[in-house]
Design a protein around this motif. Structure first.
Motif, PDB file in Angstrom:
ATOM      1  N   GLY A   1      -6.715  33.451 -29.023  1.00  0.00           N
ATOM      2  CA  GLY A   1      -5.523  33.388 -29.856  1.00  0.00           C
ATOM      3  C   GLY A   1      -4.367  34.051 -29.135  1.00  0.00           C
ATOM      4  O   GLY A   1      -4.544  34.697 -28.095  1.00  0.00           O
ATOM      5  N   VAL A   2      -3.166  33.913 -29.681  1.00  0.00           N
ATOM      6  CA  VAL A   2      -1.995  34.542 -29.086  1.00  0.00           C
ATOM      7  C   VAL A   2      -2.211  36.059 -29.059  1.00  0.00           C
ATOM      8  O   VAL A   2      -2.635  36.657 -30.045  1.00  0.00           O
ATOM      9  CB  VAL A   2      -0.716  34.177 -29.866  1.00  0.00           C
ATOM     10  N   GLY A   3      -1.944  36.673 -27.917  1.00  0.00           N
ATOM     11  CA  GLY A   3      -2.123  38.109 -27.748  1.00  0.00           C
ATOM     12  C   GLY A   3      -3.464  38.492 -27.146  1.00  0.00           C
ATOM     13  O   GLY A   3      -3.653  39.633 -26.714  1.00  0.00           O
ATOM     14  N   ASP A   4      -4.421  37.566 -27.105  1.00  0.00           N
ATOM     15  CA  ASP A   4      -5.734  37.864 -26.531  1.00  0.00           C
ATOM     16  C   ASP A   4      -5.655  37.977 -25.010  1.00  0.00           C
ATOM     17  O   ASP A   4      -4.901  37.249 -24.360  1.00  0.00           O
ATOM     18  CB  ASP A   4      -6.746  36.767 -26.886  1.00  0.00           C
ATOM     19  N   LEU A   5      -6.452  38.857 -24.464  1.00  0.00           N
ATOM     20  CA  LEU A   5      -6.580  38.999 -23.015  1.00  0.00           C
ATOM     21  C   LEU A   5      -7.879  38.330 -22.593  1.00  0.00           C
ATOM     22  O   LEU A   5      -8.922  38.531 -23.221  1.00  0.00           O
ATOM     23  CB  LEU A   5      -6.612  40.476 -22.615  1.00  0.00           C
ATOM     24  N   ARG A   6      -7.828  37.560 -21.529  1.00  0.00           N
ATOM     25  CA  ARG A   6      -9.011  36.877 -21.021  1.00  0.00           C
ATOM     26  C   ARG A   6      -9.115  37.091 -19.522  1.00  0.00           C
ATOM     27  O   ARG A   6      -8.151  36.955 -18.796  1.00  0.00           O
ATOM     28  CB  ARG A   6      -8.964  35.370 -21.319  1.00  0.00           C
ATOM     29  N   ARG A   7     -10.311  37.429 -19.079  1.00  0.00           N
ATOM     30  CA  ARG A   7     -10.573  37.649 -17.650  1.00  0.00           C
ATOM     31  C   ARG A   7     -11.207  36.379 -17.080  1.00  0.00           C
ATOM     32  O   ARG A   7     -12.148  35.836 -17.653  1.00  0.00           O
ATOM     33  CB  ARG A   7     -11.504  38.836 -17.466  1.00  0.00           C
TER      34      ARG A   7
ATOM     35  N   LEU B   1     -11.955  33.692 -10.365  1.00  0.00           N
ATOM     36  CA  LEU B   1     -11.475  32.601  -9.520  1.00  0.00           C
ATOM     37  C   LEU B   1     -11.949  32.828  -8.092  1.00  0.00           C
ATOM     38  O   LEU B   1     -12.377  33.942  -7.746  1.00  0.00           O
ATOM     39  CB  LEU B   1      -9.938  32.566  -9.559  1.00  0.00           C
ATOM     40  N   PRO B   2     -11.867  31.821  -7.235  1.00  0.00           N
ATOM     41  CA  PRO B   2     -12.280  32.021  -5.833  1.00  0.00           C
ATOM     42  C   PRO B   2     -11.535  33.176  -5.151  1.00  0.00           C
ATOM     43  O   PRO B   2     -12.083  33.853  -4.297  1.00  0.00           O
ATOM     44  CB  PRO B   2     -11.940  30.684  -5.173  1.00  0.00           C
ATOM     45  N   ALA B   3     -10.287  33.409  -5.560  1.00  0.00           N
ATOM     46  CA  ALA B   3      -9.497  34.483  -4.950  1.00  0.00           C
ATOM     47  C   ALA B   3      -9.802  35.851  -5.570  1.00  0.00           C
ATOM     48  O   ALA B   3      -9.237  36.853  -5.159  1.00  0.00           O
ATOM     49  CB  ALA B   3      -8.017  34.168  -5.085  1.00  0.00           C
ATOM     50  N   GLY B   4     -10.653  35.885  -6.579  1.00  0.00           N
ATOM     51  CA  GLY B   4     -11.000  37.137  -7.247  1.00  0.00           C
ATOM     52  C   GLY B   4     -10.752  37.047  -8.740  1.00  0.00           C
ATOM     53  O   GLY B   4     -10.417  35.998  -9.261  1.00  0.00           O
ATOM     54  N   GLU B   5     -10.926  38.165  -9.422  1.00  0.00           N
ATOM     55  CA  GLU B   5     -10.740  38.173 -10.874  1.00  0.00           C
ATOM     56  C   GLU B   5      -9.273  38.350 -11.230  1.00  0.00           C
ATOM     57  O   GLU B   5      -8.537  39.071 -10.563  1.00  0.00           O
ATOM     58  CB  GLU B   5     -11.550  39.314 -11.506  1.00  0.00           C
ATOM     59  N   LYS B   6      -8.879  37.669 -12.304  1.00  0.00           N
ATOM     60  CA  LYS B   6      -7.530  37.803 -12.847  1.00  0.00           C
ATOM     61  C   LYS B   6      -7.655  37.956 -14.347  1.00  0.00           C
ATOM     62  O   LYS B   6      -8.557  37.406 -14.966  1.00  0.00           O
ATOM     63  CB  LYS B   6      -6.695  36.554 -12.548  1.00  0.00           C
ATOM     64  N   GLU B   7      -6.712  38.695 -14.907  1.00  0.00           N
ATOM     65  CA  GLU B   7      -6.673  38.833 -16.354  1.00  0.00           C
ATOM     66  C   GLU B   7      -5.391  38.178 -16.854  1.00  0.00           C
ATOM     67  O   GLU B   7      -4.319  38.387 -16.299  1.00  0.00           O
ATOM     68  CB  GLU B   7      -6.703  40.304 -16.761  1.00  0.00           C
ATOM     69  N   TYR B   8      -5.541  37.354 -17.883  1.00  0.00           N
ATOM     70  CA  TYR B   8      -4.412  36.639 -18.459  1.00  0.00           C
ATOM     71  C   TYR B   8      -4.255  37.023 -19.923  1.00  0.00           C
ATOM     72  O   TYR B   8      -5.237  37.221 -20.629  1.00  0.00           O
ATOM     73  CB  TYR B   8      -4.625  35.125 -18.386  1.00  0.00           C
ATOM     74  N   GLU B   9      -3.005  37.065 -20.360  1.00  0.00           N
ATOM     75  CA  GLU B   9      -2.710  37.242 -21.782  1.00  0.00           C
ATOM     76  C   GLU B   9      -2.164  35.922 -22.294  1.00  0.00           C
ATOM     77  O   GLU B   9      -1.276  35.321 -21.688  1.00  0.00           O
ATOM     78  CB  GLU B   9      -1.672  38.335 -22.006  1.00  0.00           C
ATOM     79  N   VAL B  10      -2.694  35.472 -23.421  1.00  0.00           N
ATOM     80  CA  VAL B  10      -2.218  34.242 -24.046  1.00  0.00           C
ATOM     81  C   VAL B  10      -0.953  34.587 -24.828  1.00  0.00           C
ATOM     82  O   VAL B  10      -0.979  35.444 -25.712  1.00  0.00           O
ATOM     83  CB  VAL B  10      -3.293  33.645 -24.989  1.00  0.00           C
TER      84      VAL B  10
END
Length: 161
Positions: A135-141, A144-153
């Motif tokens: 949902g909006v505001g959630d953080l998701r890890r 990826l091949p280049a390493g881990e990234k964390e995104y916020e929706v």
């Protein structure tokens, strides 16, 4: 082993069908005609039109078989009819922001419709799997091949009818 459903948007199925029709009704018959003409010219071992034509015909037939299988297995899902628009599901256009405050917009589509340059991400890709149900505001890890990234929706949008 159970096969995953081949989710696809109505536009994606139409694109597969259009490619199939173009290959089957236009390109293949023209190629068969060229091969027949080239075969009538005598020695086939050094006849470029014949050799290339046969090779291209095999490529077209393989592609037609693949397209046919994908269309038969397709489960058409219209994102405009999504009931839970507060979460990321198939067909959602999602704006995500990474740790470096870089904003990115991706649309979750069928695996046969992916186009990274246009932001179309396959439903079974690592990014899409991580975003499913967010949902909006959630953080998701995401790994990826280049390493881990964390995104916020930050935004979820679905097409309308």
């Amino acid at each position: 082993m159970e096969q995953r459903p081949n989710y696809i948007t109505p536009a994606g199925l139409a694109a597969l069908r259009a490619e199939y029709e173009q290959l089957f009704a236009t390109e293949r018959p023209a190629l068969v005609e060229t091969i027949a003409w080239a075969a009538g010219n005598g020695d086939r071992s050094e006849n470029g039109d014949y050799i290339y034509g046969r090779k291209r015909l095999r490529e077209i037939d393989r592609r037609l078989g693949w397209l046919s299988k994908r269309m038969k297995a397709a489960k058409v899902v219209d994102p405009a009819r999504q009931e839970d628009r507060g979460r990321v599901w198939f067909g959602a256009t999602v704006t995500i922001v990474d740790e470096n405050e870089r904003e990115r917009m991706v649309t979750l589509v069928g695996d046969d419709e992916t186009n990274a340059g246009k932001g179309l991400v396959g439903w079974n890709s690592p990014v899409a799997r991580a975003l499913r149900g967010a949902g909006v505001g959630d953080l998701r890890r995401v790994t990826l091949p280049a390493g881990e990234k964390e995104y916020e929706v930050t935004l979820i949008v679905y097409p309308t009818d």
